[in-house]
Design an enzyme around this catalytic site. Structure first.
Site, short mmCIF file in Angstrom:
data_model
loop_
_atom_site.label_atom_id
_atom_site.label_comp_id
_atom_site.label_asym_id
_atom_site.label_seq_id
_atom_site.Cartn_x
_atom_site.Cartn_y
_atom_site.Cartn_z
N ASP A 1 0.82 -1.22 0.00
CA ASP A 1 0.00 0.00 0.00
C ASP A 1 0.86 1.27 0.00
OD1 ASP A 1 -2.42 1.34 -0.10
OD2 ASP A 1 -2.66 1.40 2.07
N ASN B 1 -10.76 -3.05 -5.50
CA ASN B 1 -9.93 -2.15 -6.32
C ASN B 1 -10.52 -1.92 -7.72
OD1 ASN B 1 -6.79 -3.23 -4.83
ND2 ASN B 1 -7.98 -1.42 -4.38
#
Ligand code: IPE
Ligand code: IPE
Ligand code: MG
Length: 242
Positions: free
Chosen positions: A16, A64
């Site tokens: 991330d 996502n």
């Protein structure tokens, strides 16, 4: 580093901070993903060289797909490129590559290279690289429940035989429990990562964006893991290597 250091048997990395890394430099999010992919290649090698047996990497969540078409398309191209060029090399390093996640709606070109990597490395047995791709922890538990329900309906197994151990066999891959999970970027959440497997894992949230997560940062993470006292609900637990 201390030779007696404890090494997690199964490590999870939630990749991330690629986007923020890029915007801090005035670059596009795509540039951030490119830098993240480069770093990932280095960290996978380093992880296995440290003695970790199973590595799960979270690279694309079911959620996502909510991102812009431009970003999703770029990421899919990047996966195809890296799977073909870098990940295929793991075949000769005795790494078995497995994927966790739903196939739908991944594009055919991505599925094709995923299937090839799986097939080409299926007999490797030193390390396992589990790539969480279009992955969601809830989706995994739902999908396992559907498979197990079908077997019960077809009288292949009895309801009484369902327990933690048998349930695990219906997950995307049969993997040991996660010992340690690292999420870069400073966000302190799990974002639907391997919810079944991380029930007793140690969690670590370094304040560093993934493209900056180098070997030194990895070593610091291992030191942090060594400072944890895992008890599994008991009073005292002697932690051993593996
Ligand atoms: C992680 O970086 C990569 C993926 C989720 C594919 P992000 O793209 O989430 O980067 P941030 O969190 O926006 O900085
Ligand atoms: C988690 O990162 C998913 C992956 C690393 C693939 P996100 O950036 O998607 O998570 P949130 O939206 O910050 O929770
Ligand atoms: Mg993010």
């Amino acid at each position: 580093m201390d030779v007696n250091i404890k090494i997690p048997n199964h490590l999870g990395i939630i990749v991330d901070g690629n986007g923020r890394w890029a915007s801090n430099r005035g670059l596009s999010r795509s540039e951030g993903h490119k830098a993240g992919a480069k770093r990932l290649k280095e960290i996978i090698k380093y992880t296995f060289s440290k003695g970790v047996r199973v590595l799960s990497i979270y690279v694309f969540s079911t959620e996502n797909f909510k991102r812009s078409d431009e970003e999703v398309n770029y990421l899919m191209e990047l996966f195809v490129h890296h799977f073909k060029s870098e990940f295929s090399k793991l075949k000769d390093e005795n790494v078995k590559i497995v994927f966790s996640g739903r196939r739908e709606p991944l594009p055919d070109k991505v599925l094709k290279i995923m299937d090839k990597l799986t097939e080409d490395t299926k007999n490797n047995d030193e390390n396992i690289l589990n790539i969480c791709m279009n992955y969601g922890g809830h989706a995994e538990i739902i999908d396992a429940t559907k498979k197990i329900s079908n077997e019960v309906l077809n009288m292949l197994i009895s309801i009484d035989s369902i327990n933690e151990e048998t349930f695990s066999k219906y997950l995307y891959n049969e993997l040991p429990p996660l010992d340690f999970v690292i999420r870069t970027s400073g966000e302190v959440r799990l974002s639907n990562f391997m919810l079944w497997q991380l029930s007793y894992s140690e969690l670590y949230f370094p304040e560093i964006y993934f493209p900056d997560f180098d070997k030194k940062a990895f070593d610091e993470a291992l030191i942090e893991y060594n400072n944890r006292n895992r008890r599994f609900g008991g009073i005292k637990y002697e932690n051993k290597n593996h």
